[in-house]
Design a protein around this motif. Sequence first.
Motif, PDB file in Angstrom:
ATOM      1  N   LYS A  83       5.735  24.489  68.930  1.00 39.01           N
ATOM      2  CA  LYS A  83       5.519  23.938  70.268  1.00 39.01           C
ATOM      3  C   LYS A  83       5.799  24.965  71.360  1.00 39.01           C
ATOM      4  O   LYS A  83       5.215  24.915  72.442  1.00 39.01           O
TER       5      LYS A  83
ATOM      6  N   MET B 298       8.257  12.636  66.518  1.00 39.24           N
ATOM      7  CA  MET B 298       7.732  13.217  65.281  1.00 39.24           C
ATOM      8  C   MET B 298       8.793  13.190  64.182  1.00 39.24           C
ATOM      9  O   MET B 298       8.501  12.846  63.029  1.00 39.24           O
TER      10      MET B 298
ATOM     11  N   ALA C 135       8.375  14.097  72.388  1.00 41.84           N
ATOM     12  CA  ALA C 135       7.350  14.190  71.350  1.00 41.84           C
ATOM     13  C   ALA C 135       7.944  14.713  70.044  1.00 41.84           C
ATOM     14  O   ALA C 135       7.621  14.219  68.952  1.00 41.84           O
ATOM     15  N   ASN C 136       8.819  15.712  70.153  1.00 44.52           N
ATOM     16  CA  ASN C 136       9.479  16.244  68.957  1.00 44.52           C
ATOM     17  C   ASN C 136      10.385  15.195  68.311  1.00 44.52           C
ATOM     18  O   ASN C 136      10.450  15.084  67.083  1.00 44.52           O
TER      19      ASN C 136
ATOM     20  N   GLY D 139       5.416  10.781  76.036  1.00 38.69           N
ATOM     21  CA  GLY D 139       6.121  11.645  75.110  1.00 38.69           C
ATOM     22  C   GLY D 139       6.468  10.981  73.798  1.00 38.69           C
ATOM     23  O   GLY D 139       6.113  11.483  72.726  1.00 38.69           O
TER      24      GLY D 139
ATOM     25  N   GLY E 246       3.998  10.970  70.832  1.00 41.56           N
ATOM     26  CA  GLY E 246       4.487  11.824  69.763  1.00 41.56           C
ATOM     27  C   GLY E 246       4.378  11.179  68.403  1.00 41.56           C
ATOM     28  O   GLY E 246       4.197  11.858  67.391  1.00 41.56           O
TER      29      GLY E 246
ATOM     30  N   ASN F 183       0.545  11.853  67.704  1.00 41.92           N
ATOM     31  CA  ASN F 183       0.278  13.264  67.439  1.00 41.92           C
ATOM     32  C   ASN F 183       1.088  14.097  68.425  1.00 41.92           C
ATOM     33  O   ASN F 183       0.694  14.259  69.570  1.00 41.92           O
ATOM     34  N   SER F 184       2.219  14.632  67.983  1.00 40.17           N
ATOM     35  CA  SER F 184       3.106  15.366  68.888  1.00 40.17           C
ATOM     36  C   SER F 184       2.445  16.635  69.412  1.00 40.17           C
ATOM     37  O   SER F 184       2.654  17.021  70.565  1.00 40.17           O
ATOM     38  N   THR F 185       1.628  17.281  68.591  1.00 38.89           N
ATOM     39  CA  THR F 185       0.961  18.503  69.042  1.00 38.89           C
ATOM     40  C   THR F 185      -0.014  18.203  70.171  1.00 38.89           C
ATOM     41  O   THR F 185      -0.081  18.944  71.160  1.00 38.89           O
TER      42      THR F 185
END
Length: 236
Positions: free
Chosen positions: A200, A68, A64-65, A28, A32, A35-37
């Motif tokens: 997301k 980012m 991940a968010n 995560g 992230g 590349n968080s997506t």
Amino acid sequence: MVIAISGIGFLNYILVREYEERGFWATGFFGGLVNSTAVVVSITNRVGDFKGSDRTAVSTILLANSAMAFRNLVLAVLFVPVIFVDVFVPLGLIGLVGVLIAYFMNPFGGVEAPTELKSPFSIKNALLFGGFFLLVLLLSAWANVALGEAGFIATMFIAGLVSSGSATTTAVALFGTGQIGGEIAALGVIVGTIASILVKTLFAVVNAREITVSVFLWNLLLIMIGLGGLGLIIIF
């Protein structure tokens, strides 16, 4: 800008490979930063493939968010130090709260989550990012001239739905050429980050409906916290 983004992505890809056995925290957070997506798409596609899947998947998305937000904060401050205060509070709060929530949902090392991150070090990836960045840069410059600050912010939101990194680098580039002020550049970075968090939820709806409500509520909380931090900066 392209070199900076690619360098950060490759460095953190190495960290993901090195600490993959740490589980979802590496997937995560370090993922992230790359590349968080990509992390969110991978995780939502594999809900049920690993222990504690629902909680782990939601926690990984939050991480991940957070990563980012921290990455965008560093990039913005690195190239435009004057906007440090404007972006530090909202993006810092998003990153910190996301990590704390993820920890209480799944303490460090509690589970193992698989990852399929591929190396971001490729000519194709660099050219794709560079091309998208150029497109967003041109559209944002045009929107700022034709529609004013509102047009620029709207462009940053749309860009953030695809890549918050492109939104951040565009805001920084336009500030560097004197086309926008520091406060507007900071707002563009924040809006792009919020848009990326918002989108997301769509991946959860499409790939893992069982976690859609949780992802939406936690992402909404992060967005509200970011907006609250922005409000504090505006007031004080």
